[in-house]
Design a protein around this motif. Structure first.
Motif, PDB file in Angstrom:
ATOM      1  N   TYR A 159       0.850  -1.188   0.000  1.00 32.80           N
ATOM      2  CA  TYR A 159       0.000   0.000   0.000  1.00 32.80           C
ATOM      3  C   TYR A 159       0.888   1.241   0.000  1.00 32.80           C
ATOM      4  CZ  TYR A 159      -3.449  -3.445   1.441  1.00 32.80           C
ATOM      5  OH  TYR A 159      -4.254  -4.549   1.500  1.00 32.80           O
ATOM      6  N   GLN A 160       0.403   2.314  -0.597  1.00 36.68           N
ATOM      7  CA  GLN A 160       1.193   3.532  -0.681  1.00 36.68           C
ATOM      8  C   GLN A 160       1.006   4.442   0.513  1.00 36.68           C
ATOM      9  OE1 GLN A 160      -0.123   4.787  -4.730  1.00 36.68           O
ATOM     10  NE2 GLN A 160       2.063   4.869  -5.131  1.00 36.68           N
ATOM     11  N   ALA A 161      -0.184   4.455   1.088  1.00 35.48           N
ATOM     12  CA  ALA A 161      -0.446   5.427   2.144  1.00 35.48           C
ATOM     13  C   ALA A 161      -1.644   4.983   2.961  1.00 35.48           C
ATOM     14  CB  ALA A 161      -0.711   6.803   1.534  1.00 35.48           C
ATOM     15  N   VAL A 162      -1.864   5.692   4.070  1.00 30.49           N
ATOM     16  CA  VAL A 162      -3.046   5.526   4.898  1.00 30.49           C
ATOM     17  C   VAL A 162      -3.853   6.806   4.805  1.00 30.49           C
ATOM     18  CG1 VAL A 162      -3.960   5.090   7.194  1.00 30.49           C
ATOM     19  CG2 VAL A 162      -1.829   4.000   6.483  1.00 30.49           C
ATOM     20  N   ALA A 163      -5.068   6.700   4.288  1.00 25.78           N
ATOM     21  CA  ALA A 163      -5.915   7.888   4.185  1.00 25.78           C
ATOM     22  C   ALA A 163      -6.505   8.217   5.548  1.00 25.78           C
ATOM     23  CB  ALA A 163      -7.026   7.648   3.167  1.00 25.78           C
ATOM     24  N   ALA A 164      -6.700   9.496   5.800  1.00 25.92           N
ATOM     25  CA  ALA A 164      -7.291   9.948   7.058  1.00 25.92           C
ATOM     26  C   ALA A 164      -8.814  10.043   6.905  1.00 25.92           C
ATOM     27  CB  ALA A 164      -6.703  11.303   7.448  1.00 25.92           C
ATOM     28  N   PRO A 165      -9.527   9.778   7.996  1.00 23.74           N
ATOM     29  CA  PRO A 165      -9.060   9.334   9.308  1.00 23.74           C
ATOM     30  C   PRO A 165      -8.541   7.893   9.265  1.00 23.74           C
ATOM     31  CG  PRO A 165     -11.458   9.364   9.255  1.00 23.74           C
ATOM     32  CD  PRO A 165     -11.009   9.985   7.978  1.00 23.74           C
ATOM     33  N   ASP A 166      -7.580   7.605  10.121  1.00 25.24           N
ATOM     34  CA  ASP A 166      -6.838   6.349  10.086  1.00 25.24           C
ATOM     35  C   ASP A 166      -7.764   5.163  10.355  1.00 25.24           C
ATOM     36  OD1 ASP A 166      -5.073   4.242  10.360  1.00 25.24           O
ATOM     37  OD2 ASP A 166      -3.582   5.433  11.433  1.00 25.24           O
ATOM     38  N   PRO A 167      -7.946   4.253   9.380  1.00 24.96           N
ATOM     39  CA  PRO A 167      -8.842   3.111   9.596  1.00 24.96           C
ATOM     40  C   PRO A 167      -8.285   2.082  10.581  1.00 24.96           C
ATOM     41  CG  PRO A 167      -7.714   2.879   7.498  1.00 24.96           C
ATOM     42  CD  PRO A 167      -7.343   4.233   8.025  1.00 24.96           C
ATOM     43  N   GLY A 177       5.777  -2.934   9.773  1.00 26.68           N
ATOM     44  CA  GLY A 177       6.430  -2.581   8.523  1.00 26.68           C
ATOM     45  C   GLY A 177       6.520  -1.082   8.338  1.00 26.68           C
ATOM     46  N   PRO A 178       7.109  -0.656   7.236  1.00 28.32           N
ATOM     47  CA  PRO A 178       7.237   0.783   6.964  1.00 28.32           C
ATOM     48  C   PRO A 178       5.877   1.466   6.937  1.00 28.32           C
ATOM     49  CG  PRO A 178       8.607  -0.489   5.454  1.00 28.32           C
ATOM     50  CD  PRO A 178       7.759  -1.472   6.195  1.00 28.32           C
ATOM     51  N   GLY A 179       5.738   2.476   7.767  1.00 26.46           N
ATOM     52  CA  GLY A 179       4.495   3.224   7.813  1.00 26.46           C
ATOM     53  C   GLY A 179       3.336   2.477   8.451  1.00 26.46           C
ATOM     54  N   GLY A 180       3.614   1.311   9.042  1.00 24.86           N
ATOM     55  CA  GLY A 180       2.537   0.531   9.655  1.00 24.86           C
ATOM     56  C   GLY A 180       1.511   0.045   8.656  1.00 24.86           C
ATOM     57  N   GLN A 230     -16.810  10.345   4.474  1.00 28.34           N
ATOM     58  CA  GLN A 230     -16.808  11.683   3.887  1.00 28.34           C
ATOM     59  C   GLN A 230     -15.428  12.066   3.351  1.00 28.34           C
ATOM     60  OE1 GLN A 230     -19.091  14.755   6.170  1.00 28.34           O
ATOM     61  NE2 GLN A 230     -19.124  13.129   7.717  1.00 28.34           N
ATOM     62  N   GLN A 231     -14.380  11.455   3.905  1.00 26.88           N
ATOM     63  CA  GLN A 231     -13.025  11.868   3.565  1.00 26.88           C
ATOM     64  C   GLN A 231     -12.232  10.803   2.812  1.00 26.88           C
ATOM     65  OE1 GLN A 231     -11.103  13.902   6.996  1.00 26.88           O
ATOM     66  NE2 GLN A 231     -13.041  13.487   8.075  1.00 26.88           N
ATOM     67  N   ARG A 232     -12.655   9.567   2.869  1.00 28.26           N
ATOM     68  CA  ARG A 232     -11.922   8.486   2.198  1.00 28.26           C
ATOM     69  C   ARG A 232     -12.868   7.322   1.952  1.00 28.26           C
ATOM     70  NH1 ARG A 232     -11.811   4.647   6.008  1.00 28.26           N
ATOM     71  NH2 ARG A 232     -11.451   5.219   8.185  1.00 28.26           N
ATOM     72  N   ASP A 233     -12.382   6.340   1.202  1.00 33.43           N
ATOM     73  CA  ASP A 233     -13.173   5.133   1.005  1.00 33.43           C
ATOM     74  C   ASP A 233     -13.363   4.418   2.340  1.00 33.43           C
ATOM     75  OD1 ASP A 233     -13.506   5.454  -1.679  1.00 33.43           O
ATOM     76  OD2 ASP A 233     -11.820   4.188  -2.255  1.00 33.43           O
ATOM     77  N   ALA A 234     -14.549   3.921   2.556  1.00 37.82           N
ATOM     78  CA  ALA A 234     -14.857   3.096   3.729  1.00 37.82           C
ATOM     79  C   ALA A 234     -15.766   1.981   3.230  1.00 37.82           C
ATOM     80  CB  ALA A 234     -15.526   3.914   4.820  1.00 37.82           C
ATOM     81  N   THR A 235     -15.166   0.915   2.755  1.00 36.68           N
ATOM     82  CA  THR A 235     -15.886  -0.100   1.988  1.00 36.68           C
ATOM     83  C   THR A 235     -16.884  -0.894   2.816  1.00 36.68           C
ATOM     84  OG1 THR A 235     -14.002  -1.571   2.346  1.00 36.68           O
ATOM     85  CG2 THR A 235     -14.085  -0.359   0.263  1.00 36.68           C
ATOM     86  N   ILE A 236     -16.792  -0.814   4.148  1.00 35.96           N
ATOM     87  CA  ILE A 236     -17.734  -1.577   4.970  1.00 35.96           C
ATOM     88  C   ILE A 236     -19.019  -0.797   5.227  1.00 35.96           C
ATOM     89  CG2 ILE A 236     -15.832  -2.804   6.087  1.00 35.96           C
ATOM     90  CD1 ILE A 236     -16.346  -1.103   8.586  1.00 35.96           C
TER      91      ILE A 236
END
Length: 741
Positions: free
Chosen positions: A471-479, A495-498, A651-657
């Motif tokens: 994965y490249q990044a963690v979108a906020a808010p942190d899932p 791992g790098p960046g958790g 509202q700020q990122r994908d939340a597939t659940i």
């Protein structure tokens, strides 16, 4: 195993064995040669395969051993010899698909050996097995004729198949024995019983049933009785496999109707079978002929059913309503009328008929459940489905309530089956599994822009155990952060960046994993049925059930398991997690709900880091509420709280659940309308948003391709794609919820 023989030299046992092998060689040369090399006779009789000579044949216990058959004091222990079946396998190293014809040939050969040894009960048992394996095998019918001769006639042979609990092969043999001596009506009736019990098999493909003279030999009443025996077990319409199995019998019925066109009962019952074959014109014609010849209650019911099948609903209603006016005692017919009104978009008219039925018989087992179904058709939602489930809980003897609940929940996520997943990696997984040259041991690499729920890793690695996911990044808010403080965490992020999710608990015991593997299912009749099904997991430890959620076993062997593993492994992972959580719902079930450990564990999973286990725990809570009204208020508010929290993140990122959580909330009709309306609006918002972003998806795909190429070249990874998706989502959500942001 070797058995003592009474032979000294080539005695009768050796001669009988070699004669049987010779007969078998005629039909199956490879098996005959194999047995010739490996069966030893003389002082001892034994099957002794050479371990240095691999063979595509193995010995297994007989599929349907004979019961209550006398041993006759055989000094050789002969029953042990004949209770074995030679089975063709796919090769050395394990048994593969059984060739039905070869299995039948082996059974026939051993049956003939028993006939030659005058052990007729065991010969009969093996002929039963032969027909069960291959109902069309000609040698089985020839051997049956040989058995009749050896027994001294038809009556004596029939006694060999007498049993309080006969196998289906035994009943097929009885039908053939009746036909062989011209007892046509018993033959047809017994064969109808066989077809009714297993309509997908070619039991009806026997020569005597296709005899053009047979319809003239049969009393029409006997044919009608046979049709009734079959029709009541068949679905409408018949699926292709069942059509093929029943078609020869249906051809006989058509010929009998042509031979006896004026017989009321035959025309009536033949109409029911024609309807199942989709021959609605004949179904109507035969039912009308019966009604004209002799108007009656049963004839009116069948005529209305035929008209309904032909799409002539108003005519069907007219026939049925006229019959109720003539004879108002049949409350089931009121239900048929009501449901036909409901099916044609007139549920209010249907409810009036059900009210009439219930006024006369308040506890009618079909009318009361049908009220909830029609109200659901009129109002939608889930309130009437829950009311129907409550009715079934208080009236478990009302089987029609269970049938209706199953039908109404069948196609609805969570009410009737596991909710599907929608993550990007799952979509890629499906595409890769669909490639014709894909193999499970292939090493694949996936690069995803933003961190997904960790369950996707389980699905990808179930499909491709050597897969690597980045994965490249963690979108906020942190899932990765739980919505509430929780005591149980199934995942740790390193791992790098958790960004590397790994199970935080050790694997379950093999026994627990296998138990869940056997219990897990993708579909159920209703939430309460899923809850009841999971009771078999009640004695597993909570630690094992939690561990199964992140260490899922492979699917069960079989066609469905092969499909899931090869096409949709994520559905199996989600099914395992769902039933593990349902098992937790049974944990320490004697504890009061409010302070129970089962509630605490399920809430920890529900409010933990975003994951498929949030959904699974949510469904376990929902199923508990559907069977226990006392916990409904608590469960509903917990699910609504989790939905609200995830909607804020969406509202700020994908939340597939989110869509799944919305459907769980919708299944809580006891909640305040505010929550139910919001769940419906959120589902609409998710669907609209997903439909609006094909251009953005194409741009993201190009950016991810560039990032993957950069990683392979050793260059810094490109930044995670950003853009208008989130801002448009915020505006859409604000409009739906009336919020300003």
């Amino acid at each position: 195993m070797s058995l003592p023989s009474t032979d000294s030299g080539p005695g009768p046992v050796t001669q009988a064995v070699r004669k049987a092998i010779g007969r078998l060689r005629e039909a199956a040369p490879e098996l005959g040669d194999h047995l010739d090399r490996t069966i030893r006779t003389g002082t001892y009789c034994a099957y002794v395969p050479d371990p240095r000579d691999p063979s595509p044949w193995s010995v297994r216990p007989m599929a349907a051993p004979a019961r209550n058959l006398p041993d006759h004091g055989n000094p050789m222990g002969y029953p042990t010899v004949v209770r074995a079946t030679f089975v063709a396998t796919t090769g050395v190293g394990g048994e593969g698909p059984v060739d039905e014809r070869l299995e039948a040939e082996g059974e026939v050969a051993v049956a003939r050996l028993a006939i030659d040894s005058d052990d007729l009960p065991h010969a009969a048992a093996h002929l039963c097995n032969a027909l069960t394996a291959d109902p069309r095998h000609p040698d089985a019918y020839e051997a049956l004729a040989e058995l009749v001769a050896a027994a001294g006639g038809h009556a004596a042979a029939l006694r060999l198949f007498a049993d309080d609990e006969p196998t289906i092969g035994a009943v097929a043999c009885v039908a053939q024995l009746h036909a062989a001596v011209g007892d046509w009506e018993p033959a047809v009736g017994v064969l109808a019983s066989v077809i009714a019990a297993d309509p997908a098999r070619p039991w009806a493909e026997v020569a005597w049933l296709a005899d053009p003279a047979l319809p003239g030999r049969l009393a029409p009443s006997a044919v009608a009785t046979a049709v009734a025996r079959i029709s009541r077990t068949l679905p409408e319409p018949l699926p292709p496999p069942l059509r093929d199995g029943v078609q020869p019998f249906y051809a006989l019925v058509r010929a009998c109707v042509a031979t006896h066109p004026g017989h009321v009962l035959l025309n009536t019952l033949a109409s029911t079978l024609a309807r199942r074959f989709g021959d609605v014109a004949d179904a109507v014609a035969w039912a009308e002929r019966a009604q004209r010849a002799e108007a009656g209650h049963w004839q009116a019911i069948v005529l209305g059913s035929a008209l309904r099948a032909a799409g002539r609903t108003d005519e069907a209603l007219a026939v049925w309503e006229a019959e109720i006016a003539r004879d108002p005692s049949d409350r089931d017919l009121y239900v048929d009328v009501a449901e036909l009104y409901g099916r044609t978009g007139r549920p209010d008219a249907g409810l009036a008929w059900l009210e009439r039925a219930l006024a006369a018989e308040p506890d009618h087992p079909k009318a009361a459940p049908a009220v909830f179904a029609l109200r659901h058709a009129a109002d939608g939602g889930t309130a009437h489905l829950l009311a129907l489930a409550d009715h079934l809980r208080t009236h478990p003897e009302h089987g029609y309530a269970a049938q209706l609940l199953d039908e109404l929940c069948e196609d609805r996520p969570w009410l009737g089956h596991v909710h599907p997943a929608s993550e990007a990696s799952v979509n890629v997984l499906h595409q890769m599994l669909a490639e014709p040259d894909t193999a499970r041991d292939h090493k694949i690499e996936l690069l995803i822009s933003n961190l997904e729920v960790p369950g996707t890793r389980l699905a990808v690695r179930m499909g491709f155990p050597r897969a690597q996911i980045a994965y490249q990044a963690v979108a906020a808010p942190d899932p990765r952060e739980p919505q509430r403080q929780v005591d149980v965490r199934l995942w740790e992020f390193g791992g790098p960046g958790g960004l590397d999710a790994r199970p935080a608990v050790a694997p379950p015991s093999p026994e627990a994993a296998e138990r869940v593997r056997q219990v897990a299912a993708l579909c159920w009749a209703a939430p309460g049925a899923a809850y009841d099904h999971a009771v078999r997991l009640a004695d597993l430890s909570a630690e094992d059930l939690l561990a199964v959620c992140v260490h899922p076993p492979l699917p069960r062997e079989g066609d469905q398991g092969d499909y899931l593993l090869g096409r949709q492994p994520e559905m199996w992972v989600r099914a395992v997690q769902t039933f593990a959580c349902l098992g937790l719902a049974h944990h320490r079930a004697d504890e009061p709900w409010e302070g129970s450990r089962r509630r605490a564990l399920l809430l920890d999973l529900l409010f933990g880091p975003e994951d498929w286990t949030n959904e699974a725990a949510g469904f376990a809570l929902l199923a508990t509420a559907w069977v226990d009204p006392a916990v409904r208020e608590d469960v509903g508010h917990q699910l609504a709280d989790r939905m609200m929290g995830v909607s804020e993140a969406w509202q700020q990122r994908d939340a597939t659940i989110l869509a799944s959580l919305c459907r769980l909330v919708q299944a809580c009709p006891w909640l305040e309308p505010t929550f139910l309306d919001l769940a419906a609006k959120m589902l609409t918002a998710v669907a609209e948003f997903d439909a609006r972003v094909p251009d953005d998806d194409e741009r993201r795909r190009a950016e991810l391709t560039a990032a993957m190429e950069a990683r392979q070249a050793g260059s810094p990874a490109a930044p995670a794609p950003q853009g208008g998706r989130e801002s448009r989502k915020r505006r859409l959500l604000a409009r739906l919820r009336g919020l300003g942001r």
